[in-house]
Design a protein around this motif. Structure first.
Motif, PDB file in Angstrom:
ATOM      1  N   ALA A 520      14.416  18.838  14.556  1.00  0.00           N
ATOM      2  CA  ALA A 520      15.664  19.078  13.832  1.00  0.00           C
ATOM      3  C   ALA A 520      16.711  18.011  14.122  1.00  0.00           C
ATOM      4  O   ALA A 520      17.458  17.600  13.226  1.00  0.00           O
ATOM      5  CB  ALA A 520      16.207  20.456  14.188  1.00  0.00           C
ATOM      6  N   SER A 562      11.956  12.523   7.896  1.00  0.00           N
ATOM      7  CA  SER A 562      12.264  12.978   6.541  1.00  0.00           C
ATOM      8  C   SER A 562      11.064  13.650   5.889  1.00  0.00           C
ATOM      9  O   SER A 562      11.190  14.708   5.265  1.00  0.00           O
ATOM     10  CB  SER A 562      12.736  11.787   5.699  1.00  0.00           C
ATOM     11  OG  SER A 562      13.003  12.194   4.379  1.00  0.00           O
ATOM     12  N   LYS A 565      10.360  17.076   7.645  1.00  0.00           N
ATOM     13  CA  LYS A 565      11.381  18.068   7.294  1.00  0.00           C
ATOM     14  C   LYS A 565      11.219  18.542   5.851  1.00  0.00           C
ATOM     15  O   LYS A 565      11.409  19.728   5.552  1.00  0.00           O
ATOM     16  CB  LYS A 565      12.783  17.477   7.498  1.00  0.00           C
ATOM     17  CG  LYS A 565      13.242  17.439   8.951  1.00  0.00           C
ATOM     18  CD  LYS A 565      14.696  16.997   9.032  1.00  0.00           C
ATOM     19  CE  LYS A 565      15.235  17.100  10.435  1.00  0.00           C
ATOM     20  NZ  LYS A 565      16.658  16.690  10.527  1.00  0.00           N
ATOM     21  N   GLY A 589      14.463  24.936   7.409  1.00  0.00           N
ATOM     22  CA  GLY A 589      13.182  24.280   7.629  1.00  0.00           C
ATOM     23  C   GLY A 589      12.356  25.126   8.575  1.00  0.00           C
ATOM     24  O   GLY A 589      12.872  25.635   9.569  1.00  0.00           O
ATOM     25  N   PHE A 612      19.468  23.366   7.187  1.00  0.00           N
ATOM     26  CA  PHE A 612      18.536  22.263   6.984  1.00  0.00           C
ATOM     27  C   PHE A 612      19.239  20.906   7.021  1.00  0.00           C
ATOM     28  O   PHE A 612      18.753  19.962   7.647  1.00  0.00           O
ATOM     29  CB  PHE A 612      17.816  22.439   5.648  1.00  0.00           C
ATOM     30  CG  PHE A 612      16.816  21.351   5.348  1.00  0.00           C
ATOM     31  CD1 PHE A 612      15.557  21.370   5.912  1.00  0.00           C
ATOM     32  CD2 PHE A 612      17.145  20.284   4.507  1.00  0.00           C
ATOM     33  CE1 PHE A 612      14.638  20.360   5.660  1.00  0.00           C
ATOM     34  CE2 PHE A 612      16.243  19.272   4.246  1.00  0.00           C
ATOM     35  CZ  PHE A 612      14.983  19.310   4.824  1.00  0.00           C
TER      36      PHE A 612
END
Length: 661
Positions: A520, A562, A565, A589, A612
């Motif tokens: 994250a 990226s 996620k 996510g 997110f």
């Protein structure tokens, strides 16, 4: 008449002389006691004997991140013997007190390893070595030998055998605790108010006995985060001069210390600095004065990263979830849930079910220990589980970073992975063409079998370690390192395929939460912590802000973060996690997982981070034998509600989030 006049003159002269003497005496007394009081007082104290005694310092308190009480102090009453005031009738006084406490069903301290009933025998399971050594008896001495020697030692001949046993229990306890002017003896602790009043009213009959107001540990919620907070208790004999060596560290034998959890870890902060009272004695040993010569300094206050209100909420919804599943015929029997701050590694909540209540733990300990559901186990920090498909984001990161998967590349899932001749595992579905986003979203085992084979077991294991899986988190209380197989080469065959989908290895829910937190925040793996700051007892000074500590920085390209996620967002929107979170008003996510067990239904796991676009928290949930991931997903949803939408949660005042269209 001349005689009468002469007599009156004599009386007048005598009266005048007496008045003059009184005036001179009063002036001298005034000079000594008022004008030169300090000089004569110091001279008296300097020339007389003195004894010093300890003034107990209050233990520091434990609060949550917002200052809510978790472990604090309350006033209680102890019955204390002060050696300076004890007379020759100590045995009579002890007997009176013991009888009074027995009448009120209040316990007192008795460390004599002889049964309370006479004729005495040795108490089962207790060591008698110290008693026999203290009495200078042979190793083979009997309980009767000890009883007779104690009667002689404490001059108990005039009492009945039952009275003798009562008195010698206290006298022996006093002796082994070094009862002296410097070390008062605590006879009974935390007595009822009614008993305190009765003893206080009878103090003139109980020479050397006083009732003192002392701080006692108080837990406003006795079932809140019990595994993390821990307990306070007496110093065990084996730790007094050895083990923890409390004696060498300046503790008194009757001090209370942290025994587990934060109470134990933060002992160095929570312990106060005892003060000192000095007694001045005359030549006969009588106290003529006393003064506080060193003030007691309370311990420091420890503020945790825990949110107490959210902790209570998560504990309750975890318990309700498991009980509901059981009532509906489900197989779930236990679980845990952890919430971590993704930008600090601070634990916000850590819940277990089943759990216990510290208020009744002692009386229920045997039952708790025998319970097959293991309520005494801290599942969140010490329970190890195969984590199933929640491992796949880490496998994806390894594949992208080692160039074993290129951007936009697809793999055709034909369900049976037949690369090896001797091991042909199946995917749960026939997914056909899968890119990384869809493979994460639909949790395609075939895709990740192929990634694992390409990467190799050694490299996979290295990435798992970088994300903190199979490695202790660094948290202040005891946690498990988990189970991480150490392959000897990349040629691990079918086992490589299994570890690629979260089997064989086993990790803790705490590790899972910190692992998803690392994704994250972009690859920063923090040391997990429970302590936010250390402040003074009155909270006016801050001693340590406890800044976040980075365990390691995982080198992940922005494109890797990226891509992963994106896949984890798809999990919650239209993938395997959509049943519980598909309509959630905040973008989340996540990754679901089910993992096989040796017996019973699969474990249900779920990891998420939120919001997110600007992550704040990471959550991991494990339901033992919860079967479908939907069950753990519903629990995750309620935890998210507690953090983002609870009116009682201060954190919601400033939470930025993105609402889905």
């Amino acid at each position: 008449m001349p005689f009468k006049k002469k007599h009156q003159t004599t009386l007048t002269v005598l009266s005048i002389l007496m008045v003059l003497v009184l005036i001179l005496y009063s002036a001298r007394v005034y000079s000594i006691q008022i004008i030169n009081a300090d000089k004569y007082s110091s001279r008296t104290k300097g020339s007389s004997a003195s004894r010093k005694a300890v003034l107990k310092a209050p233990r520091g308190e434990i609060l949550d991140k917002f200052g809510r009480q978790i472990a604090v102090n309350r006033d209680g009453y102890n019955i204390v013997f002060n050696k300076a005031y004890v007379g020759d009738n100590i045995n009579d006084i002890i007997l009176s007190l013991v009888n009074l406490l027995d009448e009120k069903a209040v316990e007192h301290k008795d460390k004599l390893p002889l049964t309370p009933q006479t004729p005495c025998s040795f108490k089962e399971g207790e060591s008698t070595a110290k008693l026999i050594k203290t009495l200078d008896l042979a190793d083979y001495a009997t309980a009767e030998n000890c009883f007779v020697r104690l009667i002689e030692r404490y001059k108990l001949e005039k009492y009945t055998p039952q009275e003798q046993r009562k008195i010698m229990g206290v006298r022996y306890s006093m002796e082994i605790e070094d009862f002296s002017i410097s070390y008062p003896y605590t006879f009974a602790e935390d007595i009822p108010t009614e008993l305190m009043r009765k003893i206080s009213e009878s103090h003139f009959l109980l020479q050397g006995v006083s009732v003192e107001v002392v701080p006692f540990r108080y837990y406003p919620d006795t079932s809140l985060a019990v595994n993390l907070i821990g307990t306070v208790g007496p110093i065990f004999e084996e730790d007094w001069a050895e083990g923890e060596d409390y004696k060498g560290r300046g503790y008194a034998f009757d001090d209370k210390v942290g025994k587990s959890g934060i109470e134990y870890y933060a002992e160095k902060y929570l312990r106060g600095t005892d003060g000192e009272i000095t007694y001045y004695l005359d030549e006969e040993g009588n106290i003529i004065d006393k003064e506080i010569t060193k003030k007691a300094i309370p311990g420091k206050t420890v503020m945790l990263t825990i949110d107490a209100k959210m902790q209570r909420t998560v504990q309750d919804i975890l318990a309700t979830t498991v009980k509901t599943l059981q009532s509906e015929g489900g197989t779930a029997r236990a679980g845990s849930a952890v919430v971590i701050d993704v930008n600090t590694g601070g634990v916000i909540t850590s819940a277990n079910y089943p759990t216990y209540d510290t208020a009744t733990m002692s009386e229920n300990y045997d039952a708790l220990l025998a319970d097959p559901a293991k309520p005494l186990t801290d599942r969140a920090f010490q329970g190890v589980y195969p984590i199933g498909s929640t491992i796949k984001p880490a496998v994806a990161a390894a594949a992208l970073e080692t160039n074993n998967l290129s951007a936009g590349e697809t793999v055709f899932c034909k369900r049976t992975y037949d690369y090896f001749d001797d091991y042909k595992p199946n995917c749960m579905h026939f997914h056909k063409t899968m890119d990384l986003t869809s493979a994460l979203s639909k949790s395609c085992n075939f895709f990740f079998f192929d990634m694992g084979r390409r990467i190799g077991a050694l490299t996979l294991t290295d990435y798992f370690k970088q994300f903190g899986l199979g490695v202790k988190t660094g948290v202040e209380v005891n946690d498990s390192a988990g189970i991480l197989i150490e392959p000897t080469s990349n040629g691990f065959g079918g086992d490589t395929l299994q570890i690629s989908i979260g089997q064989m290895n086993a990790f803790t829910p705490l590790q899972l939460a910190n692992y998803v937190a690392t994704f994250a925040n972009g690859g920063t793996h923090y040391k997990v912590t429970l302590i936010d700051k250390i402040v003074s007892y009155d909270m006016t000074e801050t001693y340590d802000e406890c800044a976040p500590q980075i365990s390691n920085q995982i080198k992940l390209k922005d494109s890797t973060i990226s891509a992963i996620k994106k896949g984890m967002l798809s999990v919650t929107v239209d993938g395997t996690g959509r049943g519980a979170l598909g309509d959630y008003p905040i973008k989340i996510g996540g990754k679901t997982g089910t993992s096989q067990t040796n017996s019973g239904a699969d474990h249900s796991t779920y990891i998420v981070f939120a919001p997110f676009d600007s992550p704040e928290i990471a959550i991991s949930v494990v339901l033992e034998h919860g079967a479908a991931s939907y069950t753990s997903g519903l629990l995750v949803r309620q935890i998210l509600d507690s953090y983002f939408f609870s009116a009682e949660n201060k954190a919601t005042d400033t939470v930025p989030f993105t609402v889905l269209d």
